[in-house]
Each structure stands twice: as structure tokens, then as C-alpha cells.
Design an enzyme around this catalytic site. Structure first.
Site, PDB file in Angstrom:
ATOM      1  N   HIS A 137     -39.090 -15.206 -22.319  1.00 34.73           N
ATOM      2  CA  HIS A 137     -40.525 -15.265 -22.007  1.00 34.73           C
ATOM      3  C   HIS A 137     -41.265 -15.646 -23.299  1.00 34.73           C
ATOM      4  O   HIS A 137     -40.714 -15.218 -24.294  1.00 34.73           O
ATOM      5  CB  HIS A 137     -40.674 -14.133 -21.392  1.00 34.73           C
ATOM      6  CG  HIS A 137     -40.655 -12.713 -21.890  1.00 34.73           C
ATOM      7  ND1 HIS A 137     -41.648 -12.196 -22.836  1.00 34.73           N
ATOM      8  CD2 HIS A 137     -39.673 -11.863 -21.746  1.00 34.73           C
ATOM      9  CE1 HIS A 137     -41.154 -11.132 -23.366  1.00 34.73           C
ATOM     10  NE2 HIS A 137     -39.888 -10.936 -22.702  1.00 34.73           N
ATOM     11  N   ASP A 181     -44.631 -14.664 -23.822  1.00 33.69           N
ATOM     12  CA  ASP A 181     -45.417 -13.798 -24.005  1.00 33.69           C
ATOM     13  C   ASP A 181     -45.309 -12.390 -24.720  1.00 33.69           C
ATOM     14  O   ASP A 181     -43.818 -12.193 -24.465  1.00 33.69           O
ATOM     15  CB  ASP A 181     -46.299 -13.319 -22.923  1.00 33.69           C
ATOM     16  CG  ASP A 181     -45.515 -12.917 -21.694  1.00 33.69           C
ATOM     17  OD1 ASP A 181     -44.347 -13.329 -21.618  1.00 33.69           O
ATOM     18  OD2 ASP A 181     -45.975 -12.060 -20.976  1.00 33.69           O
ATOM     19  N   GLU A 186     -44.385 -12.722 -18.572  1.00 33.05           N
ATOM     20  CA  GLU A 186     -43.255 -11.631 -18.068  1.00 33.05           C
ATOM     21  C   GLU A 186     -43.910 -10.321 -18.334  1.00 33.05           C
ATOM     22  O   GLU A 186     -43.739  -9.387 -17.536  1.00 33.05           O
ATOM     23  CB  GLU A 186     -42.046 -11.778 -18.829  1.00 33.05           C
ATOM     24  CG  GLU A 186     -40.962 -11.120 -18.671  1.00 33.05           C
ATOM     25  CD  GLU A 186     -40.782  -9.546 -19.087  1.00 33.05           C
ATOM     26  OE1 GLU A 186     -40.001  -8.933 -18.703  1.00 33.05           O
ATOM     27  OE2 GLU A 186     -41.663  -9.478 -20.116  1.00 33.05           O
ATOM     28  N   HIS A 231     -42.051  -3.029 -27.579  1.00 34.84           N
ATOM     29  CA  HIS A 231     -43.412  -2.618 -27.485  1.00 34.84           C
ATOM     30  C   HIS A 231     -43.820  -1.344 -28.494  1.00 34.84           C
ATOM     31  O   HIS A 231     -44.673  -0.826 -28.217  1.00 34.84           O
ATOM     32  CB  HIS A 231     -43.614  -1.994 -26.053  1.00 34.84           C
ATOM     33  CG  HIS A 231     -43.481  -2.885 -24.770  1.00 34.84           C
ATOM     34  ND1 HIS A 231     -43.669  -2.546 -23.779  1.00 34.84           N
ATOM     35  CD2 HIS A 231     -42.786  -4.339 -24.928  1.00 34.84           C
ATOM     36  CE1 HIS A 231     -43.493  -3.711 -22.896  1.00 34.84           C
ATOM     37  NE2 HIS A 231     -43.020  -4.670 -23.647  1.00 34.84           N
TER      38      HIS A 231
END
Length: 442
Positions: free
Chosen positions: A101, A103, A168, A406
Site C-alpha cells: 500500500h 499510504d 489501506e 504505527h
């Protein structure tokens, strides 16, 4: 004499410094797999305003240099999907897709050691950047592996596709979900797909054959409003709190299995409260002497692939939000747990799936080791493809690497990145050379 010597010394030092600076600049400007990875990382595709034009331009340039064909598809304006293709010699065989992905999630710059969009490389080879692990690494590794295979004269039997999809991190609803349901996707005639995985702190590579399905549940309760000093039966808050207690007990039983070592986090049904909403607003906050007529709670449920969706919804309807207590519920998101043939959405990891054996052999051929296959704790775009009955493995070759998905200070070591290219060379060549499967769905 002393002044002359000092000037001469300063002159020598300035030359040395200039040479070092030029050498460093040349090193930074070198076109290598590492510097190409850094360039890709420096393109800011973080939400809420990801820049999709720049990364696609970068990837198209790389594709042209390698000799791949390309096309860009938009199912939602401003959210492009890039598809790169290397044609195989036997177009009758189902093709292979490698997905990643474009993003990534936002980053709090002030909490990072190095700026999150700088792709700073430390002296010991750590490349700090948002997206270094999730998942711009594989997006570049696919291309670098194909470049190396082409340079050695390798020719694939099966057609190889590489897809770069948007959104995503927001659930994939405007990206892979629409792509997987399209005629363009069907025309690819896919036999096998590889998507992102996660890092492994140990020396083994992690691989994922399924993932938990998200259900975003909202429960609402209604009741008669009244004075805050009076006791009422079936007030909105009373009914909601009964449900909160029941849900908390269910959560506890599931978590006990994890704590006792009887199940992994990804093998149970998790349910976590996200918000509570009730009360009558006032200029000073809330009216304290008035019981509200409505109350609401939001929950994030994650169901493992073998969970019974009908049994889960029965529990919600009869125990967590029963109509006899003036309660209702809705799903803001309700993912499928069964594919188009009614099977649990999992990719077989046994002899019934020849792709698994080919993949495993290819990884081991590079000296790599696979950990016990897992169900992913969260979700990726893989679920939209598995739901169509197409086998998918989630895999990102990052061993001896902390899981920083993250997180602040996300990084990937340069040697780990380079090893990943070697692994994908083996995987891509093995999968695209496999003659044994002719049907799309196993």
C-alpha cells in the site's frame, strides 16, 4: 612564520573538509537500492492528506527503467491504484500478484529521534522513517528483486503483477476492496497473492495465513428521562451499563485464554470499548439532576477466522443489546468471515496448497527460516482477496527487527532490507516458475 604556518594548516583542513563533504554528497546521490528506498520513504503519504501523485511518479520511473508495463486505475477520484506487470511465457497459467500500500499512518515528529519523513540512515545502518516497516520496504524490494532477476536473464513462466494501492490504513474500502471487486482484478486471473506481513524480533521470518475480521459495533439504549434523584426501571443508562458489564465479562474470558497461554491474541475474539456517549449537555458540561433518555457505546470487535458469525450476532442480539431492554445495535463495519464458497477466510498451509510448499522452499533456499504460521492480530488488504477464494500469504522479510508498526521511531536496518531483496528474488522466481496449478481458486 607562525602566521604563515597557521594559514597553511587552515588551508589543508579546508581542503580535507571539502573532499569529505563532496564524498558524502556523492555517496548520498548514489543510485543504490538503499538510496532508492530512502527516496520512496521521503515521499509523505501519511494521512489525513497522503500525496499519491509523487509516489506513483517515482514508481513509474523505476518500472520504466526495469522494463515493466504499467497502468493506473482509479475507482475513487484522487485515489489511484498502480499496477505493474512482467508478462510470463505461458499466459494460460494463473498469474501471481505482489501487493503493497502507498499510504501510512501519521507520525508525531516531536517524539521521533530523527524526522519521520527524512529516511535518516544512522552510522550503524538504521533507516528511520514512517513506512519503513509498514510497508514501503516491500514495495521497493519487489522492484529490486525483479531488476536483479532480469539482469541475470530470468524469464518467468507465469505473469507477475505488482500492485500499489491507496487507503489501506483507513480500511482499504476505497482501494483494494473496490479493486478486488472489479473486472480489472478478475482479468488478472490470479492464482496466488502475496501481501504485507510484520517484522520478527527473532531470527525467523513471520508469515500470516489469515487475519481477524473487524466488526465495529454500536449499541444504543433508550429509556424514560426523569429527575436525577429518582430510581427508574429500564433507564437508558441502567440498560447500557448492564450491557457494558456483560461485554466486559466476555472480554475477560477471552483474555484469560491468552494469559493462560492457551491461545494467541489473534486466536480469540477481542472486544474493546471505544467510546461512551450519554447525558444532557448544558453550558456547564452536563445536566446533573436529569437522567438521559438515550445512551450509546461503541466497541471494536475482532473475530478470528474460525469464529461463528451467526453465534456472535446471536449473542449481541440476545445478551448485549436485547430489544426487551429497549436496546438496538448497528454495525458501522462488519467484515466477512467466509469466502465466496462459504469457507473460513484462511489460506491453507498444508499439502492441500501447493503454493505454500513452493513459498516455503524458496525462503529456505536463501538460508531463511519461517516461524510457525500465524493469524494476523489486525487486518490488511489480504482479507478482500482471500474472500474471493484466492490464496494469500502475508509476508515481510524482516527478521531480528522489533515490531514498530504505527509506533514512534519506526526503522529498518539496511542489511535487513537488502536481505529481503534476496529473499524476494528466490520467492518471485520460484512462484512464477511453478507449473502445477492451473485453476484460479483452490
Amino acid at each position: 612564520m607562525a602566521v604563515s604556518y597557521l594559514l597553511w594548516t587552515l588551508f589543508i583542513f579546508s581542503i580535507i573538509f571539502s573532499l569529505q563533504s563532496n564524498s558524502q554528497e556523492q555517496q548520498e546521490e548514489e543510485d543504490t537500492p538503499i538510496t532508492r528506498f530512502q527516496k520512496y520513504l521521503r515521499i509523505n503519504t501519511a494521512h489525513p492528506n497522503p500525496n499519491y501523485t509523487a509516489p506513483i511518479s517515482f514508481l513509474l520511473d523505476q518500472a520504466r527503467l526495469i522494463g515493466l508495463t504499467s497502468r493506473t486505475i482509479e475507482f475513487v477520484p484522487g485515489k489511484p491504484i498502480l499496477l505493474l506487470t512482467w508478462l510470463g511465457s505461458n499466459l494460460n497459467l494463473p498469474s501471481i500478484l505482489f501487493n503493497s500500500h502507498l499510504d501510512y499512518v501519521p507520525a508525531e515528529s516531536e517524539k521521533w529521534i530523527h524526522p519521520p519523513f527524512s529516511a535518516h540512515r544512522t552510522i550503524d545502518g538504521l533507516i528511520y522513517a514512517r513506512g519503513a516497516q509498514d510497508d514501503k520496504c516491500i514495495g521497493v524490494q519487489y522492484l529490486e528483486a525483479i531488476k536483479n532477476l532480469k539482469s541475470r536473464g530470468f524469464s518467468p513462466l507465469r505473469t507477475i503483477h505488482i500492485s500499489y494501492v491507496p487507503e489501506e490504513e483507513l480500511g482499504g474500502f476505497d482501494g483494494m476492496m473496490k479493486f478486488a471487486a472489479s473486472s480489472e482484478f478478475k482479468d488478472l486471473n490470479l492464482g496466488f497473492v502475496m501481501d504485507e506481513g510484520q517484522a520478527s524480533p527473532g531470527d525467523e521470518f513471520r508469515v500470516f495465513y489469515g487475519e481477524r475480521t473487524p466488526w465495529h459495533l454500536v449499541i444504543r439504549a433508550e429509556g424514560i428521562p426523569g429527575h436525577g434523584a429518582k430510581l427508574y426501571d429500564n433507564s437508558a443508562m441502567e440498560n447500557l451499563m448492564k450491557s457494558v458489564e456483560l461485554i466486559s465479562k466476555f472480554r475477560e474470558t477471552q483474555f484469560d485464554l491468552v494469559k493462560a497461554g492457551k491461545a494467541a491474541n489473534s486466536e480469540v475474539i477481542s472486544v474493546n470499548p471505544v467510546y461512551l456517549k450519554a447525558g444532557t449537555p448544558s453550558t456547564n458540561g452536563f445536566v446533573m439532576n436529569m437522567q438521559p433518555s438515550e445512551a450509546e457505546a461503541g466497541y471494536d470487535l475482532r473475530l478470528h477466522p474460525m469464529a461463528d458469525p451467526n453465534l456472535m450476532e446471536k449473542r449481541i442480539a440476545e445478551e448485549w443489546a436485547p430489544s426487551i431492554r429497549n436496546m438496538t445495535y448497528i454495525f458501522k463495519v462488519k467484515g466477512n468471515l467466509r469466502d465466496n464458497l462459504g469457507r473460513p477466510i484462511m489460506t491453507p498451509i498444508d499439502d492441500s496448497n501447493p503454493w505454500w510448499f513452493i513459498f516455503k522452499q524458496a525462503v529456505e533456499a536463501t538460508g531463511g527460516k519461517l516461524a510457525k504460521p500465524e493469524v494476523l492480530l489486525s487486518t490488511t488488504d489480504s482479507r478482500f482477496i482471500r474472500a474471493m477464494g484466492i490464496p494469500v500469504l502475508g509476508f515481510s522479510p524482516m527478521s531480528n527487527t522489533p515490531v514498530l508498526v504505527h509506533d514512534h521511531n519506526e526503522f529498518l536496518r539496511d542489511t535487513v532490507f537488502m536481505k529481503g531483496i534476496e529473499v524476494y528474488e528466490s520467492v518471485i522466481s520460484a512462484l512464477s516458475s511453478f507449473e502445477g496449478v492451473s485453476a484460479q481458486v483452490i
